[in-house]
Design an enzyme around this catalytic site. Structure first.
Site, PDB file in Angstrom:
ATOM      1  N   SER A  83     -21.835  53.980  -0.616  1.00  0.00           N
ATOM      2  CA  SER A  83     -21.212  54.826   0.656  1.00  0.00           C
ATOM      3  C   SER A  83     -21.876  54.745   2.108  1.00  0.00           C
ATOM      4  O   SER A  83     -21.406  55.292   2.975  1.00  0.00           O
ATOM      5  CB  SER A  83     -21.019  56.082   0.420  1.00  0.00           C
ATOM      6  OG  SER A  83     -21.238  56.536  -0.842  1.00  0.00           O
ATOM      7  N   THR A 185     -23.426  59.255   0.839  1.00  0.00           N
ATOM      8  CA  THR A 185     -23.282  59.121   2.397  1.00  0.00           C
ATOM      9  C   THR A 185     -24.196  60.408   3.250  1.00  0.00           C
ATOM     10  O   THR A 185     -24.174  61.432   2.581  1.00  0.00           O
ATOM     11  CB  THR A 185     -21.804  59.613   2.685  1.00  0.00           C
ATOM     12  OG1 THR A 185     -20.895  58.510   2.437  1.00  0.00           O
ATOM     13  CG2 THR A 185     -21.581  60.005   4.105  1.00  0.00           C
ATOM     14  N   THR A 203     -22.591  56.150   7.448  1.00  0.00           N
ATOM     15  CA  THR A 203     -21.503  56.112   6.293  1.00  0.00           C
ATOM     16  C   THR A 203     -20.901  54.546   6.377  1.00  0.00           C
ATOM     17  O   THR A 203     -20.665  54.300   7.581  1.00  0.00           O
ATOM     18  CB  THR A 203     -20.743  56.999   5.972  1.00  0.00           C
ATOM     19  OG1 THR A 203     -19.850  56.896   4.875  1.00  0.00           O
ATOM     20  CG2 THR A 203     -19.600  57.287   7.268  1.00  0.00           C
ATOM     21  N   ARG A 213      -9.917  52.615  10.095  1.00  0.00           N
ATOM     22  CA  ARG A 213      -9.833  53.998   9.989  1.00  0.00           C
ATOM     23  C   ARG A 213     -11.552  54.413  10.577  1.00  0.00           C
ATOM     24  O   ARG A 213     -12.294  53.796   9.836  1.00  0.00           O
ATOM     25  CB  ARG A 213      -9.640  54.264   8.488  1.00  0.00           C
ATOM     26  CG  ARG A 213     -10.022  55.878   8.245  1.00  0.00           C
ATOM     27  CD  ARG A 213     -11.013  56.090   7.814  1.00  0.00           C
ATOM     28  NE  ARG A 213     -11.280  57.688   7.219  1.00  0.00           N
ATOM     29  CZ  ARG A 213     -12.420  58.255   6.630  1.00  0.00           C
ATOM     30  NH1 ARG A 213     -13.735  57.436   6.998  1.00  0.00           N
ATOM     31  NH2 ARG A 213     -12.401  59.371   6.179  1.00  0.00           N
ATOM     32  N   THR A 236     -20.232  66.048   4.802  1.00  0.00           N
ATOM     33  CA  THR A 236     -19.818  64.865   3.908  1.00  0.00           C
ATOM     34  C   THR A 236     -18.542  65.224   3.194  1.00  0.00           C
ATOM     35  O   THR A 236     -18.111  66.548   3.139  1.00  0.00           O
ATOM     36  CB  THR A 236     -20.922  64.602   3.007  1.00  0.00           C
ATOM     37  OG1 THR A 236     -20.542  63.236   2.331  1.00  0.00           O
ATOM     38  CG2 THR A 236     -21.358  65.846   1.916  1.00  0.00           C
ATOM     39  N   GLY A 237     -17.849  64.385   2.771  1.00  0.00           N
ATOM     40  CA  GLY A 237     -16.555  64.343   2.266  1.00  0.00           C
ATOM     41  C   GLY A 237     -15.495  63.830   2.971  1.00  0.00           C
ATOM     42  O   GLY A 237     -15.497  62.729   3.903  1.00  0.00           O
TER      43      GLY A 237
HETATM   44  N1  ASP Z   1     -17.267  61.687   5.661  1.00  0.00           N
HETATM   45  C1  ASP Z   1     -17.058  60.491   5.453  1.00  0.00           C
HETATM   46  C2  ASP Z   1     -16.035  59.528   5.979  1.00  0.00           C
HETATM   47  O1  ASP Z   1     -14.925  60.462   5.814  1.00  0.00           O
HETATM   48  C3  ASP Z   1     -17.020  60.185   3.874  1.00  0.00           C
HETATM   49  C4  ASP Z   1     -18.075  60.590   3.067  1.00  0.00           C
HETATM   50  O2  ASP Z   1     -18.825  61.560   3.414  1.00  0.00           O
HETATM   51  O3  ASP Z   1     -18.560  59.950   1.924  1.00  0.00           O
HETATM   52  O4  ASP Z   1     -15.805  58.666   6.376  1.00  0.00           O
END
Ligand code: ASP
Length: 322
Positions: A83, A185, A203, A213, A236-237
């Protein structure tokens, strides 16, 4: 009238009395200790090596900014981490694109989005902060800036990540993973013994995302926010959810109103439930304040955070809303 000599003698006496008191009295020592800011490093997920590297950097007398950068560089260089940085899963076109940002205790910020072919996106973000009058550089311009500043161009797509992408292509289903087991991440925030705060976030974004994106992680206020008066927060997420609610900034603002970091993370997670969506998603927040308090909270179970204080390192299973 008190002579200058008497006055100085009096002052000397009271100072030595104070010193004696400090020596003799454990209570005074512990009051002084309590007033000293508590140093701390807190990172998203089970990022043990990153937090150790960050802590060691701090113990060597380097700045808290150096410490969070050093921590973020660990998963960036780890080919097993899918990630972040080198080894990160590519987008749906097979291209690894990186997002990262950094903030210091003076409120300075730097960020790179949609960066390709450079492993240490967080260090490029730091250079943007320190060497340009800008906050964000994107894509081709960010790459050119990195090369001008001595970063090496390299292929970030490992055989493992290529294989995963080729497997994904057979179905081409776009479904963000809820909790990836090695979902490292990293958002990393810290405070040193002088009470100085800094944070970094880096990330490769969501696996197999649409080309172009950009998520929350490099966006100041969404993926990361640091305010020297209050504290710091990072996310994160699912980046789209964090962006819509300006996650990290909201947490810092709630802490400014006196909320404990954990409560502020929880409140910010609660706001995510207003988002209309058919697919379940995960978001995890972590936060610290200038008093040395910390918090972690997520929408769904499974989120972890890694904390280092003077008491040592621990991996925390965060509480969740659902
Ligand atoms: N927040 C990150 C994103 O949307 C992804 C992640 O935290 O895994 O790019």
């Amino acid at each position: 009238m008190t002579s200058r000599r008497d006055f100085l003698a009096g002052a000397a006496l009271s100072w030595s009395a104070l010193q004696q008191l400090i020596k003799d009295n454990g209570i005074v020592n512990s009051i002084l200790d309590k007033q000293k800011p508590k140093q701390m490093i807190l990172a998203t997920w089970k990022n043990i090596h990153a937090v150790e590297a960050s802590w060691e950097t701090l113990q060597k007398g380097k700045s808290i900014l150096d410490a969070v950068e050093a921590g973020a560089r660990i998963p960036e260089a780890d080919p097993l981490d899918t990630s972040v940085g080198y080894g990160g899963f590519p987008d749906r076109d097979g291209v690894v694109t990186l997002d990262a940002c950094i903030m210091d205790s003076n409120g300075n910020a730097g960020s790179v989005v949609y960066l390709q072919d450079i492993m240490h996106a967080v260090s490029v973000a730091r250079k943007v902060m320190e060497k340009t009058p800008h906050v964000i550089l994107a894509g081709e311009g960010a790459l050119r800036f990195a090369l001008e500043n001595g970063f090496q161009r390299e292929n970030l797509l490992t055989p493992k990540a290529r294989k995963a992408w080729e497997e994904w292509l057979t179905k081409s289903e776009y479904k963000p993973k809820i909790n990836n087991e090695r979902h490292d991440t990293i958002g990393i925030i810290g405070v040193d013994t002088n009470g100085q705060l800094s944070g970094a976030c880096t990330t490769s974004g969501l696996a197999f995302k649409r080309h172009g994106r950009v998520g929350d992680s490099p966006i100041i206020g969404a993926g990361l926010y640091v305010d020297q008066q209050v504290g710091a927060a990072t996310a994160t997420g699912l980046g789209e959810a964090v962006l819509k609610k300006v996650g990290a900034f909201s947490i810092v603002e709630m802490m400014r109103q006196g909320m404990h970091p954990k409560k502020a993370c929880r409140e910010a997670i609660k706001r995510l439930t207003q988002i209309q969506t058919t697919e379940p998603f995960q978001v995890g927040y972590i936060a610290i304040n200038v008093k040395g308090e910390w918090g972690a909270f997520s929408l769904l179970p499974g989120f972890q955070a890694t904390l280092h204080t003077d008491q040592g390192l621990q991996v925390i299973d965060a509480e969740s809303l659902k």
